[in-house]
Design a protein around this motif. Structure first.
Motif, PDB file in Angstrom:
ATOM      1  N   LYS A  24      34.821  47.425  38.775  1.00 24.15           N
ATOM      2  CA  LYS A  24      34.696  46.134  38.089  1.00 24.15           C
ATOM      3  C   LYS A  24      35.496  45.102  38.874  1.00 24.15           C
ATOM      4  N   LEU A  25      34.891  43.918  39.042  1.00 17.76           N
ATOM      5  CA  LEU A  25      35.537  42.843  39.790  1.00 17.76           C
ATOM      6  C   LEU A  25      35.369  41.540  39.039  1.00 17.76           C
ATOM      7  N   SER A  26      36.445  40.768  38.967  1.00 14.79           N
ATOM      8  CA  SER A  26      36.336  39.398  38.486  1.00 14.79           C
ATOM      9  C   SER A  26      37.127  38.502  39.431  1.00 14.79           C
ATOM     10  N   LEU A  27      36.541  37.359  39.743  1.00 14.45           N
ATOM     11  CA  LEU A  27      37.159  36.346  40.587  1.00 14.45           C
ATOM     12  C   LEU A  27      37.198  35.049  39.796  1.00 14.45           C
ATOM     13  N   ASN A  28      38.388  34.485  39.653  1.00 17.70           N
ATOM     14  CA  ASN A  28      38.549  33.244  38.906  1.00 17.70           C
ATOM     15  C   ASN A  28      39.414  32.288  39.705  1.00 17.70           C
ATOM     16  N   LEU A  29      39.030  31.030  39.692  1.00 18.22           N
ATOM     17  CA  LEU A  29      39.850  29.993  40.299  1.00 18.22           C
ATOM     18  C   LEU A  29      40.721  29.407  39.196  1.00 18.22           C
ATOM     19  N   ASN A  42      32.035  37.909  37.766  1.00 20.25           N
ATOM     20  CA  ASN A  42      32.572  38.869  36.808  1.00 20.25           C
ATOM     21  C   ASN A  42      31.504  39.934  36.594  1.00 20.25           C
ATOM     22  N   GLY A  43      31.760  41.136  37.084  1.00 21.82           N
ATOM     23  CA  GLY A  43      30.779  42.199  36.920  1.00 21.82           C
ATOM     24  C   GLY A  43      31.108  43.425  37.747  1.00 21.82           C
ATOM     25  N   SER A  44      30.124  44.261  37.922  1.00 19.97           N
ATOM     26  CA  SER A  44      30.288  45.499  38.687  1.00 19.97           C
ATOM     27  C   SER A  44      29.964  45.259  40.153  1.00 19.97           C
ATOM     28  N   VAL A  45      30.641  46.011  41.017  1.00 21.39           N
ATOM     29  CA  VAL A  45      30.385  45.939  42.461  1.00 21.39           C
ATOM     30  C   VAL A  45      30.298  47.355  43.010  1.00 21.39           C
ATOM     31  N   ASN A  46      29.578  47.493  44.094  1.00 18.46           N
ATOM     32  CA  ASN A  46      29.528  48.745  44.829  1.00 18.46           C
ATOM     33  C   ASN A  46      30.573  48.714  45.929  1.00 18.46           C
ATOM     34  N   ALA A  47      30.914  49.858  46.453  1.00 17.83           N
ATOM     35  CA  ALA A  47      31.852  49.920  47.566  1.00 17.83           C
ATOM     36  C   ALA A  47      31.281  49.159  48.753  1.00 17.83           C
ATOM     37  N   GLY A  48      32.148  48.437  49.464  1.00 18.55           N
ATOM     38  CA  GLY A  48      31.712  47.715  50.657  1.00 18.55           C
ATOM     39  C   GLY A  48      32.183  46.281  50.671  1.00 18.55           C
ATOM     40  N   GLU A  49      31.569  45.494  51.525  1.00 20.39           N
ATOM     41  CA  GLU A  49      31.935  44.090  51.707  1.00 20.39           C
ATOM     42  C   GLU A  49      31.282  43.224  50.630  1.00 20.39           C
ATOM     43  N   GLN A  50      32.087  42.387  49.991  1.00 22.02           N
ATOM     44  CA  GLN A  50      31.610  41.458  48.972  1.00 22.02           C
ATOM     45  C   GLN A  50      31.843  40.043  49.487  1.00 22.02           C
ATOM     46  N   PHE A  65      44.728  28.880  42.787  1.00 24.02           N
ATOM     47  CA  PHE A  65      44.820  30.290  43.134  1.00 24.02           C
ATOM     48  C   PHE A  65      43.522  30.983  42.774  1.00 24.02           C
ATOM     49  N   LEU A  66      43.051  31.802  43.688  1.00 23.48           N
ATOM     50  CA  LEU A  66      41.902  32.654  43.428  1.00 23.48           C
ATOM     51  C   LEU A  66      42.457  33.961  42.884  1.00 23.48           C
ATOM     52  N   GLN A  67      42.251  34.211  41.599  1.00 23.50           N
ATOM     53  CA  GLN A  67      42.745  35.419  40.963  1.00 23.50           C
ATOM     54  C   GLN A  67      41.689  36.506  41.092  1.00 23.50           C
ATOM     55  N   ILE A  68      42.102  37.644  41.624  1.00 21.57           N
ATOM     56  CA  ILE A  68      41.200  38.758  41.890  1.00 21.57           C
ATOM     57  C   ILE A  68      41.617  39.934  41.013  1.00 21.57           C
ATOM     58  N   ASN A  69      40.736  40.359  40.137  1.00 19.36           N
ATOM     59  CA  ASN A  69      40.966  41.542  39.304  1.00 19.36           C
ATOM     60  C   ASN A  69      39.946  42.594  39.727  1.00 19.36           C
ATOM     61  N   ASN A  71      39.300  46.744  39.419  1.00 17.17           N
ATOM     62  CA  ASN A  71      39.678  48.043  38.845  1.00 17.17           C
ATOM     63  C   ASN A  71      41.095  48.021  38.277  1.00 17.17           C
ATOM     64  N   GLU A  72      41.365  47.016  37.457  1.00 17.81           N
ATOM     65  CA  GLU A  72      42.633  46.865  36.743  1.00 17.81           C
ATOM     66  C   GLU A  72      43.819  46.533  37.638  1.00 17.81           C
ATOM     67  N   ARG A  73      43.570  46.136  38.885  1.00 17.68           N
ATOM     68  CA  ARG A  73      44.622  45.649  39.777  1.00 17.68           C
ATOM     69  C   ARG A  73      44.387  44.158  39.969  1.00 17.68           C
ATOM     70  N   THR A  74      45.469  43.397  39.962  1.00 14.90           N
ATOM     71  CA  THR A  74      45.355  41.950  40.064  1.00 14.90           C
ATOM     72  C   THR A  74      46.126  41.441  41.272  1.00 14.90           C
ATOM     73  N   SER A  75      45.514  40.501  41.976  1.00  9.25           N
ATOM     74  CA  SER A  75      46.191  39.813  43.066  1.00  9.25           C
ATOM     75  C   SER A  75      45.707  38.369  43.068  1.00  9.25           C
ATOM     76  N   ALA A  76      46.362  37.544  43.869  1.00  7.54           N
ATOM     77  CA  ALA A  76      45.988  36.132  43.936  1.00  7.54           C
ATOM     78  C   ALA A  76      46.140  35.626  45.364  1.00  7.54           C
ATOM     79  N   VAL A  77      45.250  34.700  45.720  1.00  5.16           N
ATOM     80  CA  VAL A  77      45.273  34.060  47.026  1.00  5.16           C
ATOM     81  C   VAL A  77      45.295  32.549  46.795  1.00  5.16           C
TER      82      VAL A  77
END
Length: 82
Positions: A24-29, A42-50, A65-69, A71-77
């Motif tokens: 599961k991946l979500s990207l929020n600004l 916000n949705g499901s992704v397969n392994a690989g380049e997105q 900040f681009l918030q990246i969630n 598989n329950e891990r969060t980071s921001a750029v």
């Protein structure tokens, strides 16, 4: 790794990231106050380049900040809009 380019941006910004497994991946600004400015994905992704694009033309200049969630891990750029 996550790449956000161009950064700073005043138009179309590309977000590129690699996902090592399906999940599961979500990207929020978000702004510096923590408010969501845009839901990029916000949705499901397969392994690989997105790759995702976000148009920042209608967003006020500033630091965001681009918030990246993933598989329950969060980071921001940080993204600077000119």
């Amino acid at each position: 790794g996550v790449q956000v380019y161009p950064n700073p941006s005043n138009g179309l910004t590309r977000i590129s990231l690699s996902t090592p497994e399906n999940g599961k991946l979500s990207l929020n600004l978000i702004d510096v106050l923590g408010r969501t400015i845009a839901d990029v994905y916000n949705g499901s992704v397969n392994a690989g380049e997105q790759v995702y694009n976000i148009d920042v033309n209608s967003i006020d200049a500033g630091i965001y900040f681009l918030q990246i969630n993933y598989n329950e891990r969060t980071s921001a750029v940080k993204l600077i809009v000119q």
